[in-house]
Design an enzyme around this catalytic site. Structure first.
Site: not given
Ligand code: PMP
Length: 338
Positions: A44
């Site tokens: 992120k």
């Molecule tokens: N894994 C973790 C640990 C996250 O914090 C997030 C985002 N909230 C994601 C995966 C998912 O990524 P995205 O928001 O790009 O879908």
């Protein structure tokens, strides 16, 4: 000489790692972007940087201004760290159910952390609505003083993954990638990487690995938002189609139960030395399923989103795991006897 000006330069360009166990199991090359190596410890950081650069370019951030965001934690950590490096304040609204480690990591950055009840998006008390309302209140008192990052519906998130994560995967595999799979929270990673790869290789398969309790896999497979069960994973899954997920080129989707994903996160630490969080376990499970769907000889890519140390009290706690009906490996039970 090669000298970088600030923190932002250290975000992205992560090594692409061969997952030995998953590759041996499937006869595929199963590879993963090591996103836990970003300075804020998660994928992120990329989202935070992409959103902030877009806001700066559009004149939405003034010097010394305030970044406001609703987040499960990792986007907030990224925003707070980049904000610190650029002289911005950061206010984060976060559901109180998130791991103590993530909440503390955010507080350590000097960000103002406001914990709110974990409620569905349609409830006005959802953390994203709190964040938007707070930015509006700051701007009403002092116009232009605050910016709501809006990671779920601001498509600068997806666009940044398309321009960075997706292009890196393409270049690091020399175009050999046959399939990409990951979980979706905002959907920025899946949609952005999916778009980048499909543009370069239309036959590439894009797959969603969805935790139990999320409605997205059912939506991809049947067009209906329907969720069942629950998961100890954080930051992934959704009950709605965000602007970032909307139109994502997804070919396949599976719901991954915790008793499939958590053992893979444990194995990755025990056998390959990578301490990853629950969403990475879901992603590796998805990579194994995609490898099996495509058959031996293919190149499958996923992401290791963040580090397991961020969830130590749950993911590596035998008593917690037993309580959830998740298998506890013998080495972990020995390391933390009851
Ligand atoms: N894994 C973790 C640990 C996250 O914090 C997030 C985002 N909230 C994601 C995966 C998912 O990524 P995205 O928001 O790009 O879908």
């Amino acid at each position: 000489m090669s000298i970088q000006p600030d923190l932002s330069a250290a975000i992205g360009h992560t090594p692409l790692l061969r997952l030995r166990g998953a590759s041996a199991l499937t006869g595929c090359e199963v590879l993963a972007k090591t996103e836990l190596l970003n300075p804020g410890g998660s994928i992120k950081d990329r989202t935070a940087l992409g959103l902030l650069l877009d806001a700066e370019q559009r004149g939405l951030m003034r010097a010394g201004g305030t970044i406001v965001e609703g987040t499960a934690g990792n986007t907030g950590i990224g925003l707070a760290l980049i904000g610190a490096s650029r002289g911005y304040r950061t206010v984060i609204f976060m559901p109180e159910t998130q791991s103590r480690e993530k909440i503390d990591a955010l507080r350590m950055t000097g960000a103002e952390v406001r914990l709110v009840p974990a409620v569905p998006y349609k409830n006005p008390n959802h953390y994203a609505h709190h964040a938007r309302a707070h930015a509006e209140a700051l701007n009403a008192a002092d116009p232009g003083s605050a910016w709501f990052a809006n990671q779920f519906d601001n498509t600068a998130n997806r666009d940044w993954h398309e321009a960075t994560t997706g292009v890196e995967i393409w270049e690091q595999t020399g175009g050999a990638v046959d399939g990409f799979v990951c979980a979706a929270g905002t959907g920025g990673t899946l949609a952005g990487v999916g778009r980048a790869l499909k543009a370069r290789k239309p036959g590439v398969k894009i797959a969603l690995a969805d935790p139990a309790g999320s409605a997205l896999a059912h939506f991809v497979n049947s067009g209906e938002l329907l969720a069942s069960g629950n998961s100890i994973s954080e930051g992934i899954g959704s009950s709605r189609i965000t602007a970032n997920f909307e139109g994502a080129p997804v070919d396949l989707a599976w719901t991954i139960p915790d008793d499939e994903s958590v053992p893979l996160a444990h194995q990755l630490l025990h056998d390959e030395g990578w301490c990853v969080g629950g969403s990475s376990g879901v992603n590796v499970a998805g990579a194994i399923r995609l490898a099996r769907a495509l058959g031996p000889g293919h190149t499958i890519v996923t992401v290791l989103c963040d580090a397991g140390s961020r969830y130590q009290a749950k993911l590596f706690n035998p008593a917690f795991l037993r309580d959830k009906g998740i298998p506890v490996p013998a080495w972990l039970a020995r390391a933390f006897p009851a």
